[in-house]
Design an enzyme around this catalytic site. Structure first.
Site, mmCIF file in Angstrom:
data_model
loop_
_atom_site.group_PDB
_atom_site.id
_atom_site.type_symbol
_atom_site.label_atom_id
_atom_site.label_comp_id
_atom_site.label_asym_id
_atom_site.label_seq_id
_atom_site.Cartn_x
_atom_site.Cartn_y
_atom_site.Cartn_z
ATOM 1 N N ASN A 1 117.311 26.666 20.820
ATOM 2 C CA ASN A 1 117.723 27.991 20.356
ATOM 3 C C ASN A 1 118.083 28.812 21.596
ATOM 4 O O ASN A 1 117.204 29.266 22.319
ATOM 5 C CB ASN A 1 116.551 28.628 19.579
ATOM 6 C CG ASN A 1 116.823 30.069 19.204
ATOM 7 O OD1 ASN A 1 117.958 30.555 19.315
ATOM 8 N ND2 ASN A 1 115.789 30.766 18.750
ATOM 9 N N TRP A 2 119.372 28.962 21.817
ATOM 10 C CA TRP A 2 119.818 29.653 23.040
ATOM 11 C C TRP A 2 119.669 31.167 22.940
ATOM 12 O O TRP A 2 119.880 31.880 23.909
ATOM 13 C CB TRP A 2 121.278 29.281 23.350
ATOM 14 C CG TRP A 2 121.479 27.829 23.649
ATOM 15 C CD1 TRP A 2 120.536 26.830 23.594
ATOM 16 C CD2 TRP A 2 122.700 27.193 24.044
ATOM 17 N NE1 TRP A 2 121.104 25.620 23.928
ATOM 18 C CE2 TRP A 2 122.430 25.820 24.208
ATOM 19 C CE3 TRP A 2 124.009 27.653 24.272
ATOM 20 C CZ2 TRP A 2 123.407 24.902 24.590
ATOM 21 C CZ3 TRP A 2 124.986 26.748 24.656
ATOM 22 C CH2 TRP A 2 124.670 25.382 24.812
ATOM 23 N N LYS A 3 119.387 31.652 21.752
ATOM 24 C CA LYS A 3 119.226 33.105 21.516
ATOM 25 C C LYS A 3 120.468 33.854 22.032
ATOM 26 O O LYS A 3 121.562 33.308 21.995
ATOM 27 C CB LYS A 3 117.924 33.614 22.145
ATOM 28 C CG LYS A 3 116.722 32.780 21.701
ATOM 29 C CD LYS A 3 115.392 33.406 22.018
ATOM 30 C CE LYS A 3 114.274 32.481 21.550
ATOM 31 N NZ LYS A 3 112.951 33.068 21.718
ATOM 32 N N HIS B 1 113.724 33.707 12.034
ATOM 33 C CA HIS B 1 113.084 33.709 13.357
ATOM 34 C C HIS B 1 112.293 35.013 13.519
ATOM 35 O O HIS B 1 112.727 36.065 13.035
ATOM 36 C CB HIS B 1 114.143 33.570 14.449
ATOM 37 C CG HIS B 1 113.536 33.296 15.788
ATOM 38 N ND1 HIS B 1 112.975 34.290 16.550
ATOM 39 C CD2 HIS B 1 113.373 32.146 16.479
ATOM 40 C CE1 HIS B 1 112.487 33.753 17.665
ATOM 41 N NE2 HIS B 1 112.714 32.455 17.645
ATOM 42 N N GLU C 1 112.048 36.988 15.854
ATOM 43 C CA GLU C 1 112.812 38.082 16.465
ATOM 44 C C GLU C 1 113.687 38.773 15.420
ATOM 45 O O GLU C 1 113.933 39.979 15.500
ATOM 46 C CB GLU C 1 113.646 37.537 17.640
ATOM 47 C CG GLU C 1 112.753 37.210 18.828
ATOM 48 C CD GLU C 1 113.229 36.057 19.702
ATOM 49 O OE1 GLU C 1 114.408 35.675 19.601
ATOM 50 O OE2 GLU C 1 112.404 35.522 20.464
ATOM 51 N N GLU D 1 106.156 28.660 14.397
ATOM 52 C CA GLU D 1 106.248 29.346 15.689
ATOM 53 C C GLU D 1 105.282 30.527 15.716
ATOM 54 O O GLU D 1 105.623 31.620 15.230
ATOM 55 C CB GLU D 1 107.674 29.859 15.904
ATOM 56 C CG GLU D 1 108.728 28.779 15.930
ATOM 57 C CD GLU D 1 109.936 29.211 16.745
ATOM 58 O OE1 GLU D 1 110.271 28.519 17.706
ATOM 59 O OE2 GLU D 1 110.530 30.263 16.428
ATOM 60 N N GLY E 1 108.190 32.805 23.993
ATOM 61 C CA GLY E 1 108.665 33.454 25.209
ATOM 62 C C GLY E 1 107.562 33.997 26.104
ATOM 63 O O GLY E 1 107.830 34.779 27.013
ATOM 64 N N SER F 1 107.143 28.481 23.620
ATOM 65 C CA SER F 1 106.877 28.086 25.008
ATOM 66 C C SER F 1 106.779 26.579 25.211
ATOM 67 O O SER F 1 105.964 26.105 26.010
ATOM 68 C CB SER F 1 105.621 28.795 25.538
ATOM 69 O OG SER F 1 105.823 30.199 25.551
ATOM 70 N N GLY G 1 113.180 27.469 22.986
ATOM 71 C CA GLY G 1 113.963 28.635 23.391
ATOM 72 C C GLY G 1 114.335 28.551 24.861
ATOM 73 O O GLY G 1 115.260 27.832 25.253
ATOM 74 N N GLY G 2 113.591 29.258 25.699
ATOM 75 C CA GLY G 2 113.896 29.364 27.130
ATOM 76 C C GLY G 2 114.233 28.041 27.806
ATOM 77 O O GLY G 2 115.216 27.946 28.557
HETATM 78 P P1 PGA Z 1 110.516 29.910 23.615
HETATM 79 O O1 PGA Z 1 111.213 30.328 22.228
HETATM 80 O O2 PGA Z 1 110.615 28.411 23.704
HETATM 81 O O3 PGA Z 1 111.306 30.605 24.672
HETATM 82 O O4 PGA Z 1 109.102 30.363 23.536
HETATM 83 C C1 PGA Z 1 111.055 29.555 21.080
HETATM 84 C C2 PGA Z 1 111.800 30.188 19.941
HETATM 85 O O5 PGA Z 1 111.848 31.414 19.861
HETATM 86 O O6 PGA Z 1 112.357 29.495 19.078
#
Ligand code: PGA
Length: 258
Positions: free
Chosen positions: A9-11, A94, A96, A164, A170, A210, A231-232
């Site tokens: 997930n590149w956000k 998600h 977010e 999640e 994050g 994470s 994500g990251g």
């Molecule tokens: P993260 O994000 O790996 O940066 O914690 C995961 C996600 O939000 O899907």
């Protein structure tokens, strides 16, 4: 056995040219691994370019969101039909989106319904917040999220779920493999109660929060965890490749043993 799935997930990261660079770095390595489903979820504006670059490869494409209506006067929105034309997957719900864009159970339910109707595989994200975790309410929270997100959905066969915990996203503070496995086992039992054991055993449930190359093994070796939503670490080619490669190795071994 469920095929493992690793989704990146590149956000809201990468310009179109940066997305192209990242896919070029990933493609060769990812192409070589065939026992893991690999899904890239770049920003909307890079979907067309990324799709061209992964043509003929086993890499799958996902969007990070959709609107629930098929078309119409919704300025700035992207419909499930537009996404289904380009992608196989879409991330829905998600944390977010829930936190910053006020997406509630009702909206998420409409999006999951619309995604399935358009032939997309939704990656439905659920998970508890830090204070809910501390109050011992994790199972209650994910039960309610599943109930509201899946209301009225009779055939969730194409569904993927990502557990999640919000406090792990994050933050660099991932859940332990054991914690994640326990909650994912609970999620599977909840799915089984609603849809039956056969469906529950077929649905892939990922862990997200994470995940890095350094902790991948901890999650993938757990029996209930079918992969990761990353994500990251999905923005660094070597890191993401390592996560997919380790998943392949662990699952390859498991298959040989069974
Ligand atoms: P993260 O994000 O790996 O940066 O914690 C995961 C996600 O939000 O899907």
């Amino acid at each position: 056995m469920r095929a493992p799935l690793i989704a990146g997930n590149w956000k809201m990261n990468t310009t179109v040219s940066e997305a192209i660079e990242l896919v070029k770095e990933l493609r060769q390595g990812l192409d070589k691994i065939d026992n893991v489903d690999k899904v890239l979820c770049p920003p909307f504006i890079s979907l067309v370019a990324v799709r061209e670059l992964i043509e003929g490869s086993p890499i799958k494409l996902g969007a990070q969101n959709i609107h629930f209506e098929p078309k119409g006067a919704y300025t700035g929105e992207i419909s499930p039909l537009m996404i289904a034309d380009l992608c196989q997957f879409v991330i829905i719900g998600h944390s977010e989106r829930r936190q910053y864009f006020n997406e509630n159970g009702e909206v998420i339910n409409k999006k999951v319904t619309a995604a399935l109707a358009a032939g997309l595989k939704p990656i439905l994200c659920i998970g508890e917040r830090s204070e809910e975790n501390e109050a011992g309410r994790t199972e209650e929270v994910v039960t309610e999220q599943l109930r509201s997100s899946l209301a009225g959905i009779d055939y969730p066969d194409e569904l993927v779920i990502a557990y999640e915990p919000v406090w792990a996203i994050g933050t660099g503070k991932a859940a332990t493999g054991e914690q994640a496995n326990k909650t994912i086992g609970f999620i599977r039992r909840t799915i089984s109660q609603k849809y039956g054991e056969r469906t529950a055993q077929g649905i892939r449930i990922l862990y997200g929060g994470s995940v890095t190359a350094a902790n991948t093994v901890e999650f993938i070796q757990q029996p209930e965890i079918d992969g990761a939503l990353v994500g990251g670490a999905s923005l660094k080619a070597t890191e993401f490749l390592s996560i997919v490669k380790q998943t392949s190795e662990i699952r390859g071994c498991l298959l040989e043993e069974s």
